[in-house]
Design an enzyme around this catalytic site. Structure first.
Site, PDB file in Angstrom:
ATOM      1  N   GLU A  18       0.839  -1.210   0.000  1.00 29.50           N
ATOM      2  CA  GLU A  18       0.000   0.000   0.000  1.00 29.50           C
ATOM      3  C   GLU A  18       0.869   1.253   0.000  1.00 29.50           C
ATOM      4  OE1 GLU A  18      -2.678   1.542  -0.081  1.00 29.50           O
ATOM      5  OE2 GLU A  18      -4.361   0.178   0.168  1.00 29.50           O
ATOM      6  N   ARG A 101      -6.974   1.925  13.017  1.00 24.94           N
ATOM      7  CA  ARG A 101      -5.631   2.264  12.540  1.00 24.94           C
ATOM      8  C   ARG A 101      -5.739   3.327  11.467  1.00 24.94           C
ATOM      9  NH1 ARG A 101      -4.876   0.358   7.391  1.00 24.94           N
ATOM     10  NH2 ARG A 101      -5.723  -1.660   6.787  1.00 24.94           N
ATOM     11  N   ASN A 103      -5.092   4.747   7.744  1.00 27.84           N
ATOM     12  CA  ASN A 103      -5.091   4.130   6.422  1.00 27.84           C
ATOM     13  C   ASN A 103      -4.452   5.122   5.458  1.00 27.84           C
ATOM     14  OD1 ASN A 103      -5.660   1.749   4.991  1.00 27.84           O
ATOM     15  ND2 ASN A 103      -7.405   2.728   4.013  1.00 27.84           N
ATOM     16  N   ASN A 149      -9.780   6.229   2.021  1.00 29.00           N
ATOM     17  CA  ASN A 149      -8.831   5.950   0.946  1.00 29.00           C
ATOM     18  C   ASN A 149      -8.773   7.088  -0.058  1.00 29.00           C
ATOM     19  OD1 ASN A 149      -7.334   3.462   0.989  1.00 29.00           O
ATOM     20  ND2 ASN A 149      -9.290   2.368   0.991  1.00 29.00           N
ATOM     21  N   ASP A 197      -9.816   2.079  -4.361  1.00 28.28           N
ATOM     22  CA  ASP A 197      -8.904   2.099  -3.222  1.00 28.28           C
ATOM     23  C   ASP A 197      -8.047   3.367  -3.299  1.00 28.28           C
ATOM     24  OD1 ASP A 197      -7.126   1.463  -1.161  1.00 28.28           O
ATOM     25  OD2 ASP A 197      -7.176  -0.671  -1.580  1.00 28.28           O
TER      26      ASP A 197
HETATM   27 CA    CA Z   1      -5.818   1.824   0.675  1.00 29.57          CA
END
Ligand code: CA
Length: 291
Positions: A18, A101, A103, A149, A197
């Site tokens: 990521e 958490r 991102n 995202n 995403d």
């Molecule tokens: Ca992501």
């Protein structure tokens, strides 16, 4: 719709690759493997990759103006110094939510960091979107986000693009660059066959959106909602992308292997790898954090 091939450049075998960010000074692609708590530096010229393990899940690594990095973890946001591999926590706006958490995150034109959160098992509506200014003041701008995202800004800076992945929508806000205020949320494009995403903007103002479950990266014009092209990646779960390399002509792409069963792993041996495409359009530099 134009189809663009991607080549793999590093067989990383990440669980959840990521957060790619291009580091112009070091000619490196920084990225993370969230589930392995790892920060990575990939040097395309040498095809070498270095990794540092952090004490917590880490979801982004972005160069700062002072030469180190800002990283987001399951225990807040802090500084990362590659010389010592050291993580120094600075702010944790969700310290009373240990199952959340950080991102995805990006910096705006003023060098402010925009970073969202999510619940680690993806329980809906528990995340938020924050803005962190150069003095590390934290402001919460959105609540009831599920998986934050895909941040990007239009070329004129007046629009912020945002993705809450389970909604399957790429959204836009009017963005007040002066004070970072968001208003007038609307949907640019609904993606019915995958989950949008991470994403980035190119020099023409088009978005490149990684498709979790969609085998690629979709290029769309956010001003019209028109689909322009698709980068085809031989991995199902594509997580994010950023431009880098000479003249920012290379689109680097991260992928995941986390949700593949045994058959999927056999069919997708490059899952978790880093890919690169040359889509024929230049991108923009990764913006650094001013803090
Ligand atoms: Ca992501």
């Amino acid at each position: 719709m134009k189809r663009i091939p991607a080549e793999y450049v590093y067989r990383a075998g990440a669980v959840l690759g990521e957060g790619p960010a291009w580091d112009e000074e070091r000619q490196s692609l920084w990225w993370v493997d969230i589930e392995r708590c790892a920060v990575h530096q990939f040097l395309p010229a040498a095809a070498e990759d270095y990794a540092w393990l952090l004490p917590h899940r880490v979801s982004f690594v972005i160069p700062t103006e002072r030469g180190d990095f800002v990283v987001g973890t399951q225990r807040g946001i802090g500084r990362f110094d590659m010389r010592f591999g050291a993580f120094t926590p600075v702010v944790d706006p969700e310290s009373d939510w240990p199952c959340n958490r950080f991102n995805d995150a990006k910096c705006d034109a003023a060098g402010r960091l925009w970073a969202g959160t999510m619940e680690v098992s993806e329980m809906p509506d528990l995340g938020s979107l924050y803005c962190i200014d150069a003095a590390w003041n934290v402001t919460r701008h959105l609540e009831r986000v599920s998986i934050s995202n895909g941040l990007a800004w239009s070329l004129d800076g007046g629009t912020m693009y945002f993705i809450d992945s389970p909604t399957q929508c790429v959204d836009a806000f009017d963005f007040d660059a002066e004070n970072g205020a968001l208003s007038n949320r609307r949907t640019v494009l609904e993606i019915t066959d995958a989950f949008p995403d991470g994403m980035c903007l190119d020099a023409r103002g088009n978005l490149w959106v990684a498709l979790w479950g969609g085998w690629g990266v979709l290029c769309l014009d956010p001003r019209t909602g028109r689909k322009i092209a698709k980068v085809e990646v031989p991995v199902r779960d594509v997580t994010s992308c950023c431009f880098g390399g000479k003249d920012f002509a290379d689109l680097y792409i991260t992928t995941a292997s986390r949700d593949l069963d045994a058959a999927g792993r056999t069919e997708q041996p490059l899952a978790g790898g880093i890919f690169r495409a040359q889509p024929g359009v230049r991108g923009l530099a990764t913006r650094q954090f001013a803090g």
